[in-house]
Design a protein around this motif. Structure first.
Motif, PDB file in Angstrom:
ATOM      1  N   THR A 165       1.465  -9.290  -3.621  1.00 39.07           N
ATOM      2  CA  THR A 165       2.428 -10.252  -4.191  1.00 39.07           C
ATOM      3  C   THR A 165       2.924 -11.282  -3.186  1.00 39.07           C
ATOM      4  O   THR A 165       3.488 -12.299  -3.584  1.00 39.07           O
ATOM      5  CB  THR A 165       3.662  -9.511  -4.751  1.00 39.07           C
ATOM      6  N   GLY A 166       2.740 -11.013  -1.887  1.00 44.73           N
ATOM      7  CA  GLY A 166       3.243 -11.919  -0.867  1.00 44.73           C
ATOM      8  C   GLY A 166       4.729 -11.775  -0.597  1.00 44.73           C
ATOM      9  O   GLY A 166       5.316 -12.562   0.155  1.00 44.73           O
ATOM     10  N   ILE A 167       5.379 -10.759  -1.196  1.00 47.39           N
ATOM     11  CA  ILE A 167       6.809 -10.530  -0.963  1.00 47.39           C
ATOM     12  C   ILE A 167       7.016 -10.111   0.494  1.00 47.39           C
ATOM     13  O   ILE A 167       6.316  -9.236   1.005  1.00 47.39           O
ATOM     14  CB  ILE A 167       7.362  -9.441  -1.913  1.00 47.39           C
ATOM     15  N   VAL A 168       7.994 -10.756   1.161  1.00 48.43           N
ATOM     16  CA  VAL A 168       8.321 -10.416   2.546  1.00 48.43           C
ATOM     17  C   VAL A 168       9.791 -10.008   2.609  1.00 48.43           C
ATOM     18  O   VAL A 168      10.670 -10.709   2.103  1.00 48.43           O
ATOM     19  CB  VAL A 168       8.077 -11.609   3.493  1.00 48.43           C
ATOM     20  N   ILE A 169      10.046  -8.860   3.229  1.00 48.17           N
ATOM     21  CA  ILE A 169      11.419  -8.352   3.369  1.00 48.17           C
ATOM     22  C   ILE A 169      11.658  -8.022   4.830  1.00 48.17           C
ATOM     23  O   ILE A 169      10.870  -7.299   5.448  1.00 48.17           O
ATOM     24  CB  ILE A 169      11.638  -7.092   2.505  1.00 48.17           C
ATOM     25  N   SER A 170      12.749  -8.548   5.376  1.00 40.37           N
ATOM     26  CA  SER A 170      13.110  -8.256   6.764  1.00 40.37           C
ATOM     27  C   SER A 170      14.412  -7.478   6.801  1.00 40.37           C
ATOM     28  O   SER A 170      15.387  -7.871   6.153  1.00 40.37           O
ATOM     29  CB  SER A 170      13.264  -9.550   7.568  1.00 40.37           C
ATOM     30  N   ALA A 210      13.764  -1.458   3.712  1.00 41.17           N
ATOM     31  CA  ALA A 210      12.806  -2.465   3.254  1.00 41.17           C
ATOM     32  C   ALA A 210      11.962  -1.929   2.104  1.00 41.17           C
ATOM     33  O   ALA A 210      11.710  -2.630   1.115  1.00 41.17           O
ATOM     34  CB  ALA A 210      11.908  -2.904   4.420  1.00 41.17           C
ATOM     35  N   LEU A 211      11.528  -0.668   2.216  1.00 39.14           N
ATOM     36  CA  LEU A 211      10.735  -0.054   1.146  1.00 39.14           C
ATOM     37  C   LEU A 211      11.558   0.108  -0.134  1.00 39.14           C
ATOM     38  O   LEU A 211      11.038  -0.082  -1.239  1.00 39.14           O
ATOM     39  CB  LEU A 211      10.202   1.310   1.612  1.00 39.14           C
ATOM     40  N   LYS A 212      12.828   0.454   0.024  1.00 37.72           N
ATOM     41  CA  LYS A 212      13.704   0.616  -1.134  1.00 37.72           C
ATOM     42  C   LYS A 212      13.838  -0.710  -1.885  1.00 37.72           C
ATOM     43  O   LYS A 212      13.747  -0.761  -3.114  1.00 37.72           O
ATOM     44  CB  LYS A 212      15.082   1.101  -0.674  1.00 37.72           C
ATOM     45  N   ILE A 213      14.021  -1.808  -1.119  1.00 36.76           N
ATOM     46  CA  ILE A 213      14.147  -3.126  -1.742  1.00 36.76           C
ATOM     47  C   ILE A 213      12.834  -3.525  -2.416  1.00 36.76           C
ATOM     48  O   ILE A 213      12.820  -4.005  -3.550  1.00 36.76           O
ATOM     49  CB  ILE A 213      14.552  -4.186  -0.698  1.00 36.76           C
ATOM     50  N   LEU A 214      11.722  -3.315  -1.710  1.00 39.02           N
ATOM     51  CA  LEU A 214      10.414  -3.699  -2.255  1.00 39.02           C
ATOM     52  C   LEU A 214      10.116  -2.941  -3.543  1.00 39.02           C
ATOM     53  O   LEU A 214       9.685  -3.535  -4.542  1.00 39.02           O
ATOM     54  CB  LEU A 214       9.312  -3.453  -1.226  1.00 39.02           C
ATOM     55  N   ARG A 215      10.335  -1.636  -3.524  1.00 41.41           N
ATOM     56  CA  ARG A 215      10.042  -0.832  -4.709  1.00 41.41           C
ATOM     57  C   ARG A 215      10.855  -1.327  -5.917  1.00 41.41           C
ATOM     58  O   ARG A 215      10.341  -1.468  -7.022  1.00 41.41           O
ATOM     59  CB  ARG A 215      10.325   0.646  -4.434  1.00 41.41           C
ATOM     60  N   SER A 216      12.131  -1.636  -5.678  1.00 40.54           N
ATOM     61  CA  SER A 216      12.975  -2.106  -6.779  1.00 40.54           C
ATOM     62  C   SER A 216      12.576  -3.505  -7.238  1.00 40.54           C
ATOM     63  O   SER A 216      12.626  -3.805  -8.430  1.00 40.54           O
ATOM     64  CB  SER A 216      14.448  -2.085  -6.357  1.00 40.54           C
TER      65      SER A 216
END
Length: 356
Positions: free
Chosen positions: A249-254, A268-274
């Motif tokens: 998806t190209g989503i980037v979380i820092s 970061a994984l928690k945010i991505l999963r949601s």
């Protein structure tokens, strides 16, 4: 409807019998499942039993009126009859609402993302105010909050902030907050006294567990770097910050708020999963035209949902045409009146849709 209500009474009786079995306490999963089902069915059963009692009161009052000759007694019976009939109407409406299909995410914790939109620094300052508004509302509900990511603009504003709200039923109350929030006011930097309009976007996402959405870690790329900004002695000394890229998806979380690289990775994984779970929910929402028509603004992230007008001290929710002249208290977390009206409007729309 009444066949379904009778089935609920039977099922509740079965649950109570199962809970009384000596062995049920040894099976934690089964016990929790039964308790959860009981708590869901109990309000429906209680309302239905009251409904049946009121129906019986009507029958008894009518029968007694036919036989009673004392005028004072007849007046008492008529009053009792009128009250019972009124309550029956109220209970019929309550039961219809209680039987509406439940959103499976309603009891979940939520992840809230607030981003500054049009308006530069003024939008960032407003984003920080809206963040504080939700934190104060969470406190009023006795919910806990946890900051996940924060990108500040240097003058007290937030370009972007992501945080978690832990509380039973958090999603059921906050899911209507997703969309564009608009502020109208004179910025402190405006010498001419002109009113500016700025916007922010709010996204409310149910916390996604592994059971809700399976995340393939092979699709994830992790980079570590040194944290910057406020954060204590570990800032600029250890590679504790984590940048997570979801390749499909190209989503980037820092994440860099924690001193531990592992904790930042978990956040970061928690945010991505949601986020991915929320994208899946949005996709389903877009595909179901009827669902979109029967919901009050819980799907379109680009929808302008609310205006906060400072000169007039008012808050207007455009979806339900509700205006409250108590801007200060709303920004201090007094959101319940708005949320109650949104829930009522959503229920009314769904009932109307069911009756078509």
């Amino acid at each position: 409807m009444f066949d379904k209500l009778d089935d609920i009474l039977v099922r509740l009786e079965e649950i109570l019998n199962e809970l009384n079995e000596p062995t049920v306490a040894n099976d934690t999963a089964r016990f929790q499942r039964l308790m959860k089902e009981q708590s869901e069915l109990q309000p429906i059963a209680a309302a239905y039993k009251e409904y049946k009692d009121c129906k019986q009161t009507v029958e008894d009052s009518l029968a007694m009126l036919e036989e009673e000759s004392d005028e004072e007694m007849r007046e008492m019976l008529k009053e009792e009859l009128a009250e019972a009939k009124k309550r029956i109407e109220e209970l019929e409406h309550e039961l219809k609402i209680l039987l509406l299909p439940k959103d499976p995410n309603d009891e979940k914790n939520v992840i809230v993302e607030i981003r500054a939109g049009a308006g530069g620094d003024e939008a960032a300052l407003f984003a920080a105010e809206i963040y504080r508004m939700y934190v104060k509302y969470a406190e009023s509900q006795r919910w806990k909050t946890e900051l996940l990511t924060l990108n500040e603009n240097g003058i007290g504003g937030f370009k972007e902030v992501t945080f978690m709200i832990y509380g039973q039923g958090a999603y059921s109350k906050l899911k209507y907050e997703s969309g564009v929030h608009r502020v109208q006011r004179v910025p402190e930097t405006e010498s001419g006294g002109r009113i500016h309009t700025s916007t922010i976007t709010v996204a409310i996402m149910p916390e996604a567990e592994e059971i809700d959405f399976h995340l393939d870690l092979n699709d994830c790329k992790f980079d570590v770097f040194r944290a910057s900004g406020n954060g204590g002695q570990c800032v600029n000394t250890t590679d504790s910050a984590v940048r997570l890229t979801h390749i499909p998806t190209g989503i980037v979380i820092s994440c860099q708020d924690e001193k531990s690289q592992l904790k930042n990775k978990d956040k970061a994984l928690k945010i991505l999963r949601s986020r991915l779970y929320d994208m899946e929910l949005q996709k389903r929402h877009d595909e179901e035209a009827e669902a979109r028509r029967s919901q009050v603004g819980t799907g379109d992230r680009s929808e302008k949902i609310r205006t906060y007008n400072f000169p007039q001290g008012r808050v207007t929710d455009h979806r339900i045409k509700l205006t409250l002249h108590k801007l200060d208290s709303v920004l201090n977390g007094d959101l319940q009146e708005i949320i109650d009206n949104l829930i009522a409007a959503d229920q009314t729309a769904k009932l109307a849709n069911m009756n078509e």
